[in-house]
Every structure is written in C-alpha cells, then in structure tokens.
Scaffold this motif. Structure first.
Motif, PDB file in Angstrom:
ATOM      1  N   ARG A  85      40.246  41.638  51.890  1.00 59.46           N
ATOM      2  CA  ARG A  85      39.984  40.475  51.051  1.00 59.46           C
ATOM      3  C   ARG A  85      41.199  40.222  50.166  1.00 59.46           C
ATOM      4  O   ARG A  85      41.832  41.149  49.680  1.00 59.46           O
ATOM      5  CB  ARG A  85      38.758  40.705  50.191  1.00 59.46           C
ATOM      6  CG  ARG A  85      38.477  39.541  49.252  1.00 59.46           C
ATOM      7  CD  ARG A  85      37.168  39.683  48.551  1.00 59.46           C
ATOM      8  NE  ARG A  85      36.091  39.544  49.532  1.00 59.46           N
ATOM      9  CZ  ARG A  85      34.894  40.082  49.391  1.00 59.46           C
ATOM     10  NH1 ARG A  85      34.620  40.800  48.338  1.00 59.46           N
ATOM     11  NH2 ARG A  85      33.972  39.916  50.320  1.00 59.46           N
ATOM     12  N   ARG A  86      41.501  38.952  49.964  1.00 58.03           N
ATOM     13  CA  ARG A  86      42.615  38.570  49.090  1.00 58.03           C
ATOM     14  C   ARG A  86      42.050  38.286  47.696  1.00 58.03           C
ATOM     15  O   ARG A  86      41.103  37.508  47.539  1.00 58.03           O
ATOM     16  CB  ARG A  86      43.322  37.341  49.648  1.00 58.03           C
ATOM     17  CG  ARG A  86      44.595  36.991  48.915  1.00 58.03           C
ATOM     18  CD  ARG A  86      45.282  35.819  49.549  1.00 58.03           C
ATOM     19  NE  ARG A  86      45.794  36.127  50.885  1.00 58.03           N
ATOM     20  CZ  ARG A  86      47.002  36.625  51.111  1.00 58.03           C
ATOM     21  NH1 ARG A  86      47.806  36.892  50.116  1.00 58.03           N
ATOM     22  NH2 ARG A  86      47.395  36.855  52.349  1.00 58.03           N
ATOM     23  N   LEU A  87      42.636  38.904  46.686  1.00 58.98           N
ATOM     24  CA  LEU A  87      42.202  38.689  45.307  1.00 58.98           C
ATOM     25  C   LEU A  87      42.800  37.400  44.741  1.00 58.98           C
ATOM     26  O   LEU A  87      43.630  36.754  45.372  1.00 58.98           O
ATOM     27  CB  LEU A  87      42.624  39.885  44.439  1.00 58.98           C
ATOM     28  CG  LEU A  87      42.025  41.231  44.824  1.00 58.98           C
ATOM     29  CD1 LEU A  87      42.568  42.326  43.926  1.00 58.98           C
ATOM     30  CD2 LEU A  87      40.512  41.196  44.745  1.00 58.98           C
ATOM     31  N   GLU A  88      42.368  37.042  43.518  1.00 58.44           N
ATOM     32  CA  GLU A  88      42.844  35.812  42.889  1.00 58.44           C
ATOM     33  C   GLU A  88      44.348  35.846  42.642  1.00 58.44           C
ATOM     34  O   GLU A  88      45.016  34.813  42.672  1.00 58.44           O
ATOM     35  CB  GLU A  88      42.127  35.573  41.550  1.00 58.44           C
ATOM     36  CG  GLU A  88      40.631  35.398  41.645  1.00 58.44           C
ATOM     37  CD  GLU A  88      39.895  36.728  41.683  1.00 58.44           C
ATOM     38  OE1 GLU A  88      40.418  37.736  41.149  1.00 58.44           O
ATOM     39  OE2 GLU A  88      38.805  36.769  42.269  1.00 58.44           O
ATOM     40  N   ASP A  89      44.877  37.034  42.337  1.00 60.07           N
ATOM     41  CA  ASP A  89      46.318  37.137  42.049  1.00 60.07           C
ATOM     42  C   ASP A  89      47.164  37.246  43.315  1.00 60.07           C
ATOM     43  O   ASP A  89      48.377  37.413  43.229  1.00 60.07           O
ATOM     44  CB  ASP A  89      46.597  38.314  41.114  1.00 60.07           C
ATOM     45  CG  ASP A  89      46.128  39.638  41.691  1.00 60.07           C
ATOM     46  OD1 ASP A  89      45.539  39.643  42.787  1.00 60.07           O
ATOM     47  OD2 ASP A  89      46.363  40.682  41.048  1.00 60.07           O
ATOM     48  N   GLY A  90      46.552  37.172  44.500  1.00 60.25           N
ATOM     49  CA  GLY A  90      47.304  37.155  45.749  1.00 60.25           C
ATOM     50  C   GLY A  90      47.388  38.496  46.454  1.00 60.25           C
ATOM     51  O   GLY A  90      47.863  38.572  47.580  1.00 60.25           O
ATOM     52  N   ARG A  91      46.932  39.573  45.800  1.00 56.58           N
ATOM     53  CA  ARG A  91      46.980  40.887  46.438  1.00 56.58           C
ATOM     54  C   ARG A  91      45.882  41.017  47.492  1.00 56.58           C
ATOM     55  O   ARG A  91      44.829  40.407  47.374  1.00 56.58           O
ATOM     56  CB  ARG A  91      46.788  42.004  45.404  1.00 56.58           C
ATOM     57  CG  ARG A  91      47.929  42.161  44.450  1.00 56.58           C
ATOM     58  CD  ARG A  91      47.746  43.369  43.552  1.00 56.58           C
ATOM     59  NE  ARG A  91      46.516  43.215  42.766  1.00 56.58           N
ATOM     60  CZ  ARG A  91      45.633  44.207  42.571  1.00 56.58           C
ATOM     61  NH1 ARG A  91      45.839  45.391  43.075  1.00 56.58           N
ATOM     62  NH2 ARG A  91      44.557  43.999  41.849  1.00 56.58           N
ATOM     63  N   LYS A  92      46.159  41.831  48.509  1.00 54.44           N
ATOM     64  CA  LYS A  92      45.152  42.133  49.517  1.00 54.44           C
ATOM     65  C   LYS A  92      44.575  43.510  49.223  1.00 54.44           C
ATOM     66  O   LYS A  92      45.316  44.436  48.906  1.00 54.44           O
ATOM     67  CB  LYS A  92      45.772  42.161  50.915  1.00 54.44           C
ATOM     68  CG  LYS A  92      46.179  40.823  51.453  1.00 54.44           C
ATOM     69  CD  LYS A  92      46.721  40.993  52.853  1.00 54.44           C
ATOM     70  CE  LYS A  92      47.148  39.691  53.467  1.00 54.44           C
ATOM     71  NZ  LYS A  92      47.687  39.896  54.814  1.00 54.44           N
ATOM     72  N   VAL A  93      43.263  43.639  49.321  1.00 56.35           N
ATOM     73  CA  VAL A  93      42.605  44.930  49.133  1.00 56.35           C
ATOM     74  C   VAL A  93      41.638  45.166  50.275  1.00 56.35           C
ATOM     75  O   VAL A  93      41.093  44.229  50.860  1.00 56.35           O
ATOM     76  CB  VAL A  93      41.849  45.015  47.780  1.00 56.35           C
ATOM     77  CG1 VAL A  93      42.808  44.987  46.630  1.00 56.35           C
ATOM     78  CG2 VAL A  93      40.820  43.930  47.659  1.00 56.35           C
ATOM     79  N   ARG A  94      41.434  46.443  50.588  1.00 55.68           N
ATOM     80  CA  ARG A  94      40.453  46.812  51.603  1.00 55.68           C
ATOM     81  C   ARG A  94      39.098  46.955  50.926  1.00 55.68           C
ATOM     82  O   ARG A  94      39.001  47.502  49.831  1.00 55.68           O
ATOM     83  CB  ARG A  94      40.847  48.134  52.264  1.00 55.68           C
ATOM     84  CG  ARG A  94      42.158  48.054  52.992  1.00 55.68           C
ATOM     85  CD  ARG A  94      42.500  49.350  53.677  1.00 55.68           C
ATOM     86  NE  ARG A  94      42.621  50.443  52.722  1.00 55.68           N
ATOM     87  CZ  ARG A  94      42.562  51.736  53.046  1.00 55.68           C
ATOM     88  NH1 ARG A  94      42.380  52.093  54.294  1.00 55.68           N
ATOM     89  NH2 ARG A  94      42.691  52.670  52.137  1.00 55.68           N
ATOM     90  N   ILE A  95      38.049  46.466  51.596  1.00 53.29           N
ATOM     91  CA  ILE A  95      36.694  46.555  51.050  1.00 53.29           C
ATOM     92  C   ILE A  95      35.767  47.139  52.102  1.00 53.29           C
ATOM     93  O   ILE A  95      36.022  47.044  53.302  1.00 53.29           O
ATOM     94  CB  ILE A  95      36.161  45.179  50.596  1.00 53.29           C
ATOM     95  CG1 ILE A  95      36.095  44.216  51.784  1.00 53.29           C
ATOM     96  CG2 ILE A  95      36.986  44.608  49.475  1.00 53.29           C
ATOM     97  CD1 ILE A  95      35.184  43.040  51.544  1.00 53.29           C
ATOM     98  N   PHE A  96      34.686  47.784  51.626  1.00 56.84           N
ATOM     99  CA  PHE A  96      33.626  48.210  52.517  1.00 56.84           C
ATOM    100  C   PHE A  96      32.731  47.004  52.791  1.00 56.84           C
ATOM    101  O   PHE A  96      32.335  46.286  51.873  1.00 56.84           O
ATOM    102  CB  PHE A  96      32.793  49.334  51.891  1.00 56.84           C
ATOM    103  CG  PHE A  96      33.517  50.647  51.822  1.00 56.84           C
ATOM    104  CD1 PHE A  96      33.906  51.302  52.976  1.00 56.84           C
ATOM    105  CD2 PHE A  96      33.800  51.240  50.600  1.00 56.84           C
ATOM    106  CE1 PHE A  96      34.556  52.511  52.922  1.00 56.84           C
ATOM    107  CE2 PHE A  96      34.451  52.448  50.540  1.00 56.84           C
ATOM    108  CZ  PHE A  96      34.838  53.095  51.700  1.00 56.84           C
TER     109      PHE A  96
END
Length: 105
Positions: A85-96
């Motif tokens: 998922r891409r956060l509001e600040d543009g970073r990508k994070v892995r989610i369950f």
C-alpha cells in the motif's frame, strides 16, 4: 517492492516441510528464498585444508519456491498474505491482507 524479505518470519504451506516455521536467511532470486531449518539436504563435502574446512556429510538449507511460503502474522498466529500500500507521503509499505496492519513498523 518484494513481498518477502530477508529476516521475515514465514510458514511453509506446501511441500515436504509443510507447517514448519522459520526465518528467511536470504533471497536467491525473485522466485526462491532460503529459510532457516527448512528444505534440508545432505551435502557431501570434500575437505579443504586451505580454508580449514573438514570433510564429511553436512546438512544444508536449499532454496524453496516463494509461492510455497506465507508471511507469519504474530497477531493471528497464522500465515497471511502480504500486499503493498502507498501511504499519503508517497512511501510504500507492506501490509497483512487480513488485518490491514503494516508489516514493517
């Protein structure tokens, strides 16, 4: 971004080691990983006195296909699918996928 990385806790969902849990030691390529104490093979190793290695039969972890493992979710205590998922600040994070919580905190 890879869904499974070095150091992740995974659980094997298919194959001879089904149900075993371990830590990813290294990512071989985009389809294969080496998991701690999973897919053990016997290797006949010749002695190398220059390196100080003795000969004999050693146990070695072999690569396993990345499709045969799932990330271990500590909240649900089960294997879980991982999404990105891409956060509001543009970073990508892995989610369950089941809980929508970030894998990397």
């Amino acid at each position: 971004m890879n869904r499974i990385k070095k150091g992740d806790d995974v659980i094997v969902i298919a194959g001879k080691d089904k149900g075993r849990q371990g830590t990813v030691l290294r990512v071989v390529d985009e389809d294969h990983i080496v998991v701690e104490n999973v897919n053990i093979a016997k290797k006949h190793q010749k002695a190398d006195p220059n390196r100080g290695q003795g000969g004999g039969i050693i146990d070695r972890e072999m690569p396993i296909n990345i499709s045969n493992v799932m990330m271990f979710n500590p909240v649900t205590k089960k294997g879980d699918r991982v999404g990105i998922r891409r956060l509001e600040d543009g970073r990508k994070v892995r989610i369950f996928k089941s809980t929508n919580e970030a894998v990397d905190v």
